[in-house]
Design an enzyme around this catalytic site. Structure first.
Site, mmCIF file in Angstrom:
data_model
loop_
_atom_site.group_PDB
_atom_site.id
_atom_site.type_symbol
_atom_site.label_atom_id
_atom_site.label_comp_id
_atom_site.label_asym_id
_atom_site.label_seq_id
_atom_site.Cartn_x
_atom_site.Cartn_y
_atom_site.Cartn_z
ATOM 1 N N CYS A 48 0.825 -1.216 0.000
ATOM 2 C CA CYS A 48 0.000 0.000 0.000
ATOM 3 C C CYS A 48 0.858 1.266 0.000
ATOM 4 O O CYS A 48 0.383 2.348 -0.350
ATOM 5 C CB CYS A 48 -0.933 -0.004 1.203
ATOM 6 S SG CYS A 48 -1.827 -1.560 1.383
ATOM 7 N N GLY A 116 -2.841 -14.175 -2.671
ATOM 8 C CA GLY A 116 -2.825 -12.838 -3.264
ATOM 9 C C GLY A 116 -3.313 -12.817 -4.700
ATOM 10 O O GLY A 116 -4.062 -13.695 -5.143
ATOM 11 N N SER A 277 -13.952 -25.589 -1.017
ATOM 12 C CA SER A 277 -14.803 -26.764 -1.258
ATOM 13 C C SER A 277 -14.143 -28.035 -0.732
ATOM 14 O O SER A 277 -14.791 -29.069 -0.643
ATOM 15 C CB SER A 277 -15.082 -26.899 -2.758
ATOM 16 O OG SER A 277 -13.855 -27.025 -3.455
ATOM 17 N N ASP A 286 -6.905 -11.554 -1.385
ATOM 18 C CA ASP A 286 -7.129 -11.228 -2.798
ATOM 19 C C ASP A 286 -7.472 -12.439 -3.659
ATOM 20 O O ASP A 286 -8.001 -12.291 -4.748
ATOM 21 C CB ASP A 286 -5.859 -10.582 -3.388
ATOM 22 C CG ASP A 286 -5.756 -9.100 -3.064
ATOM 23 O OD1 ASP A 286 -6.558 -8.609 -2.253
ATOM 24 O OD2 ASP A 286 -4.852 -8.435 -3.631
ATOM 25 N N THR A 305 -7.205 -4.486 4.226
ATOM 26 C CA THR A 305 -8.082 -4.536 5.402
ATOM 27 C C THR A 305 -8.960 -5.789 5.386
ATOM 28 O O THR A 305 -9.181 -6.410 6.420
ATOM 29 C CB THR A 305 -8.996 -3.298 5.469
ATOM 30 O OG1 THR A 305 -9.390 -2.956 4.161
ATOM 31 C CG2 THR A 305 -8.294 -2.137 6.079
ATOM 32 N N VAL A 333 -9.651 4.016 2.056
ATOM 33 C CA VAL A 333 -9.270 5.433 2.018
ATOM 34 C C VAL A 333 -8.059 5.562 1.109
ATOM 35 O O VAL A 333 -7.243 4.643 1.006
ATOM 36 C CB VAL A 333 -8.976 5.984 3.434
ATOM 37 C CG1 VAL A 333 -7.826 5.261 4.106
ATOM 38 C CG2 VAL A 333 -8.684 7.480 3.391
HETATM 39 C C1 LIG Z 1 0.325 -0.323 -5.113
HETATM 40 C C2 LIG Z 1 -0.700 -0.907 -4.189
HETATM 41 C C3 LIG Z 1 -1.341 -0.088 -3.266
HETATM 42 C C4 LIG Z 1 -2.315 -0.624 -2.414
HETATM 43 N N1 LIG Z 1 -2.915 0.208 -1.507
HETATM 44 C C5 LIG Z 1 -3.803 -0.318 -0.608
HETATM 45 C C6 LIG Z 1 -4.348 0.502 0.429
HETATM 46 O O1 LIG Z 1 -4.022 1.694 0.558
HETATM 47 N N2 LIG Z 1 -5.231 -0.063 1.293
HETATM 48 C C7 LIG Z 1 -5.602 -1.391 1.213
HETATM 49 O O2 LIG Z 1 -6.400 -1.858 2.034
HETATM 50 N N3 LIG Z 1 -5.085 -2.195 0.234
HETATM 51 C C8 LIG Z 1 -4.199 -1.694 -0.665
HETATM 52 N N4 LIG Z 1 -3.640 -2.501 -1.636
HETATM 53 C C9 LIG Z 1 -4.121 -3.894 -1.765
HETATM 54 C C10 LIG Z 1 -3.471 -4.816 -0.755
HETATM 55 O O3 LIG Z 1 -2.077 -4.700 -0.813
HETATM 56 C C11 LIG Z 1 -3.883 -6.251 -1.049
HETATM 57 O O4 LIG Z 1 -5.293 -6.328 -1.081
HETATM 58 C C12 LIG Z 1 -3.374 -7.177 0.041
HETATM 59 O O5 LIG Z 1 -1.965 -7.181 0.063
HETATM 60 C C13 LIG Z 1 -3.878 -8.606 -0.190
HETATM 61 O O6 LIG Z 1 -3.360 -9.432 0.806
HETATM 62 P P1 LIG Z 1 -3.137 -10.985 0.508
HETATM 63 O O7 LIG Z 1 -2.574 -11.561 1.758
HETATM 64 O O8 LIG Z 1 -4.377 -11.555 -0.059
HETATM 65 O O9 LIG Z 1 -2.071 -11.017 -0.669
HETATM 66 P P2 LIG Z 1 -0.570 -10.487 -0.668
HETATM 67 O O10 LIG Z 1 -0.348 -9.454 0.370
HETATM 68 O O11 LIG Z 1 -0.289 -10.132 -2.088
HETATM 69 O O12 LIG Z 1 0.274 -11.789 -0.288
HETATM 70 C C14 LIG Z 1 0.254 -12.945 -1.091
HETATM 71 C C15 LIG Z 1 1.595 -13.608 -0.906
HETATM 72 O O13 LIG Z 1 1.544 -14.950 -1.403
HETATM 73 C C16 LIG Z 1 2.797 -15.266 -1.978
HETATM 74 N N5 LIG Z 1 2.584 -16.428 -2.856
HETATM 75 C C17 LIG Z 1 1.699 -16.531 -3.888
HETATM 76 N N6 LIG Z 1 1.752 -17.765 -4.433
HETATM 77 C C18 LIG Z 1 2.700 -18.452 -3.739
HETATM 78 C C19 LIG Z 1 3.212 -19.769 -3.844
HETATM 79 N N7 LIG Z 1 2.767 -20.643 -4.753
HETATM 80 N N8 LIG Z 1 4.189 -20.153 -2.972
HETATM 81 C C20 LIG Z 1 4.660 -19.280 -2.034
HETATM 82 N N9 LIG Z 1 4.205 -18.020 -1.901
HETATM 83 C C21 LIG Z 1 3.234 -17.613 -2.736
HETATM 84 C C22 LIG Z 1 3.190 -13.975 -2.675
HETATM 85 O O14 LIG Z 1 4.592 -13.925 -2.906
HETATM 86 C C23 LIG Z 1 2.705 -12.923 -1.677
HETATM 87 O O15 LIG Z 1 3.717 -12.533 -0.778
HETATM 88 C C24 LIG Z 1 -2.642 -2.002 -2.492
HETATM 89 C C25 LIG Z 1 -1.998 -2.835 -3.407
HETATM 90 C C26 LIG Z 1 -1.026 -2.301 -4.236
HETATM 91 C C27 LIG Z 1 -0.317 -3.210 -5.208
#
Ligand SMILES: Cc1cc2nc3c(=O)[nH]c(=O)nc-3n(C[C@H](O)[C@H](O)[C@H](O)COP(=O)(O)OP(=O)(O)OC[C@H]3O[C@@H](n4cnc5c(N)ncnc54)[C@H](O)[C@@H]3O)c2cc1C
Length: 460
Positions: A48, A116, A277, A286, A305, A333
């Site tokens: 973020c 993610g 499932s 995500d 969040t 935000v």
């Molecule tokens: C530029 C930017 C700005 C953002 N700003 C905001 C904000 O201001 N507020 C907000 O709420 N959200 C924001 N977001 C969105 C937020 O970052 C994501 O929604 C959040 O990080 C999702 O969390 P997650 O745990 O689902 O995925 P991630 O945080 O992406 O983590 C997933 C992880 O899984 C790992 N992974 C994937 N597949 C494998 C595998 N096969 N083996 C091992 N590891 C693996 C990846 O390397 C990664 O580290 C922003 C995103 C970006 C890119």
């Protein structure tokens, strides 16, 4: 699993969500062994904050990196390891050590997928061909550093996409001295979040900042041989040094798909316990097809969040708890130029398409007495159900104070509070900080009057 052995919880992905799965599992039960598999070579970073490090507000990308908190030290952490395959019958994950290239298997009792998403590259000529050669996305520290390095030697850029993240990046590049064109195929700004009249405030601000705005005119082609030279937008060829794609993300689902886990076209399908499932496999963040808190229908929420809250629920459930994820409101935000923009729940169009008959109220007012130094105006818009008065959504745009007001609305939606009741909440007041009759109270009262008028009509 026998009662005397620890439950083995394996988490794939150490991002915003995965971290909280681990925290939650370990605080819910002492009898767990948590292993996190993460392909990145370092612990964690804040995605973020990337736009602000590109801009230079954060002066070093290294500052965005952080270690897994100390109290989680008893968790086994496998960075530079990639999960390659899940075998749900044997309850194993095949993992590759990216440094040694060796693969091995890990057993699990519960598995949590926190995989993610990845940035979408528009399927237009030139986009994939020139990726890394003038076409960039912002999703990691590495690709953000690369963009910044090239931006320093560039004069112009085209930003594709008008969401919060895209606009934050556009402002960052502009502040680095580039001429910016922002293009998106649909006309309003942040259409999934804001009503067009609230989006217009942002568009006006972007115009003031000197952006060339081409909303409603999508990009058709990116030209160039070894490097981007120009883009084609609605028949116009626009020379540019850089193109940044910020048109959204798609969930990482391959691992789940290959394991036979049910998917929708929006991500991994989950139950209210965030279980997939396949029993004992959970998914969060995500990579899932999320649903909203108001009526449990599909609701895209690619936000840290949401990932964090889902992580808390899935982490507890992975230990055997029965926690329910209520759903997201997409509370968000963003800071775009001078504007703080916040929103939660349904916008008017979403509320209507979900079958609600709505009243809306919109008020613009000073957030502190006008005579107080630093007072600025804030526009607040509320969306409520005409029949019950219950809040369905809220939006706020101004230089300051948008987020805290929207956080109150998020709580009110979650608690099912009607606008006719919410106005009875006492809000803190002191002239250097706030108004006695706050702009939020005004918007609540205005909406309440409309709801009452409707119910009086019905009674007559
Ligand atoms: C530029 C930017 C700005 C953002 N700003 C905001 C904000 O201001 N507020 C907000 O709420 N959200 C924001 N977001 C969105 C937020 O970052 C994501 O929604 C959040 O990080 C999702 O969390 P997650 O745990 O689902 O995925 P991630 O945080 O992406 O983590 C997933 C992880 O899984 C790992 N992974 C994937 N597949 C494998 C595998 N096969 N083996 C091992 N590891 C693996 C990846 O390397 C990664 O580290 C922003 C995103 C970006 C890119």
């Amino acid at each position: 699993m026998s009662e005397n052995t620890n439950r083995k919880i394996v988490i794939i992905g150490l991002g915003s969500g995965g971290l909280y799965v681990a925290k939650s599992a370990m605080s819910t039960s002492k009898n767990v062994e948590v292993t996190i598999i993460e392909k990145r070579s370092y612990d964690m970073f804040s995605p973020c904050s990337l736009p602000f490090a590109i801009e230079g507000v954060v002066d070093d990308f290294e500052k965005l990196k952080f270690s897994v908190p100390g109290h989680l030290k008893r968790m086994k952490k496998l960075t530079s390891h990639e999960a390659l395959k899940i075998d749900p019958k044997a309850k194993t994950v095949t993992v590759k050590n990216l440094e040694t290239e060796k693969t091995f298997e890990i057993n699990y009792d519960s598995l949590v997928l926190a995989l993610g998403s990845k940035p979408i590259i528009l399927p237009i000529p030139g986009a994939n061909e020139l990726l890394g050669n003038g076409v960039f996305v912002v999703s990691t520290i590495e690709n953000s550093i690369e963009l910044k390095e090239h931006a320093k030697n560039s004069k112009s850029a085209v930003l594709v996409g008008g969401g919060g993240i895209g606009l934050e990046i556009a402002v960052a590049l502009k502040n680095l001295g580039l001429d910016l064109v922002i293009t998106k195929r649909t006309p309003p700004v942040l259409p999934k979040t804001l009503d067009p009249d609230m989006g217009q405030i942002i568009e006006d601000h972007l115009n003031e900042l000197g952006f060339r705005i081409l909303f409603g005119k999508g990009i058709d082609r990116i030209n160039g041989n070894d490097w981007v030279e120009s883009v084609e937008i609605a028949g116009e060829t626009i020379p540019t040094d850089l193109v940044v794609m910020a048109v959204g993300v798609e969930p990482n689902v391959e691992l789940a798909k290959n394991a036979g886990i049910e998917l929708s076209n929006k991500g991994i399908k989950v139950s209210e316990r965030l279980e997939t499932s396949i029993p004992d496999i959970y998914a969060i963040g995500d990579c899932i097809d999320s649903y909203n808190l108001i009526n449990k229908e599909h609701f895209p929420s690619h936000l840290a969040t949401s990932a964090y809250l889902q992580g808390i629920i899935a982490g507890a459930n992975a230990t055997g708890a029965e926690e329910i994820y209520e759903g997201t409101l997409g509370t968000f935000v963003s800071k775009i130029g001078k504007l703080e923009i916040a929103a939660t729940g349904f916008n008017t169009e979403m509320a209507k398409s979900n079958g609600y008959d709505v009243v809306t109220s919109r008020i613009k007012h000073w957030i502190k007495p006008e005579y107080m130094p630093g007072s600025t105006e804030l526009s607040v818009k509320l969306i409520a159900d005409k029949e019950t008065g219950k809040l369905l959504g809220g939006q706020a745009v101004g230089e300051q104070g948008a987020a805290w007001r929207i956080n109150i609305i998020a709580l009110a939606i979650r608690e099912g509070i009607a606008v006719t009741d919410l106005g009875k909440t006492e809000l803190a007041y002191s002239p250097p900080v706030s108004e006695m009759y706050d702009v939020l109270s005004m918007a609540i009262e205005f909406a309440a009057r409309k709801v009452k008028r409707t119910s009086e009509k019905v009674l007559k």
